[in-house]
Design an enzyme around this catalytic site. Structure first.
Site, short mmCIF file in Angstrom:
data_model
loop_
_atom_site.label_atom_id
_atom_site.label_comp_id
_atom_site.label_asym_id
_atom_site.label_seq_id
_atom_site.Cartn_x
_atom_site.Cartn_y
_atom_site.Cartn_z
CG HIS A 1 -1.95 -1.09 1.17
ND1 HIS A 1 -3.02 -1.10 0.31
CD2 HIS A 1 -2.01 -2.24 1.87
CE1 HIS A 1 -3.72 -2.20 0.49
NE2 HIS A 1 -3.12 -2.92 1.42
CG PHE B 1 -5.71 5.18 -3.24
CD1 PHE B 1 -4.85 4.70 -4.19
CD2 PHE B 1 -5.31 6.25 -2.47
CE1 PHE B 1 -3.60 5.26 -4.39
CE2 PHE B 1 -4.06 6.84 -2.65
CZ PHE B 1 -3.21 6.33 -3.61
CB ILE C 1 0.44 6.22 2.34
CG1 ILE C 1 1.91 6.55 2.66
CG2 ILE C 1 -0.10 5.10 3.21
CD1 ILE C 1 2.09 7.32 3.94
CB CYS C 2 -3.06 3.04 -1.07
SG CYS C 2 -4.74 2.45 -1.34
CG LEU C 3 -4.00 4.11 6.01
CD1 LEU C 3 -4.08 2.60 6.25
CD2 LEU C 3 -3.01 4.75 6.97
#
Length: 153
Positions: free
Chosen positions: A84, A146, A91-93
């Site tokens: 992620h 995302f 950051i893919c959160l």
């Protein structure tokens, strides 16, 4: 409450006490802060490594999430390998997404969430399509939508 007042309170709290593995590197203004994090368990992917986070706050913070990215520096030369985390530090959160953010979160909770995310990782890989994403993306992290795999379709 204005973003500056909220950040002043957060900064005072961080200067008094930081959770293990989290360090305040720079908070000279109320627009950009630098924090270092370490993974505290014995995860072999991150053993001994420190990673730098750059927080960028808008005037709408804490209503709007900060932009948080991993960056490199002379003392933190790597972006962590994680499914992620893109190689450019984005950051893919869900916590950092417009839909997942809540004003109850703060710099400390974001750092701890990222520590936890790294702690639980067992894959030494980047997200699918990392090279193309990094090459073609010109948007700021907060402007990226995302798709989170745990979302209900």
């Amino acid at each position: 409450m204005s973003a500056t007042r909220r950040l002043q309170k957060e900064l005072l709290k961080l200067q008094e006490h930081l959770p293990p593995g989290i360090s305040l590197v720079q908070a000279d203004n109320f627009e950009t802060w630098l924090m270092d994090i370490k993974v505290l368990d014995d995860n072999p992917l991150y053993r001994g490594d420190t990673y730098r986070l750059k927080f960028h706050f808008s005037s709408s913070y804490p209503i709007e999430a900060p932009e948080v990215t991993f960056i490199t520096s002379p003392t933190t030369p790597k972006i962590p390998m994680h499914p992620h985390v893109y190689s450019n530090g984005i950051i893919c959160l869900d916590l950092l997404d417009r839909q997942g953010w809540s004003p109850v979160h703060n710099v400390e909770s974001v750092c701890m969430s990222l520590q936890s995310m790294l702690t639980g990782n067992e894959k030494n890989e980047r997200p699918p399509g990392d090279a193309d994403f990094v090459k073609s993306n010109r948007r700021r992290p907060r402007d990226i939508s995302f798709y989170f795999h745990d979302e209900k379709v």
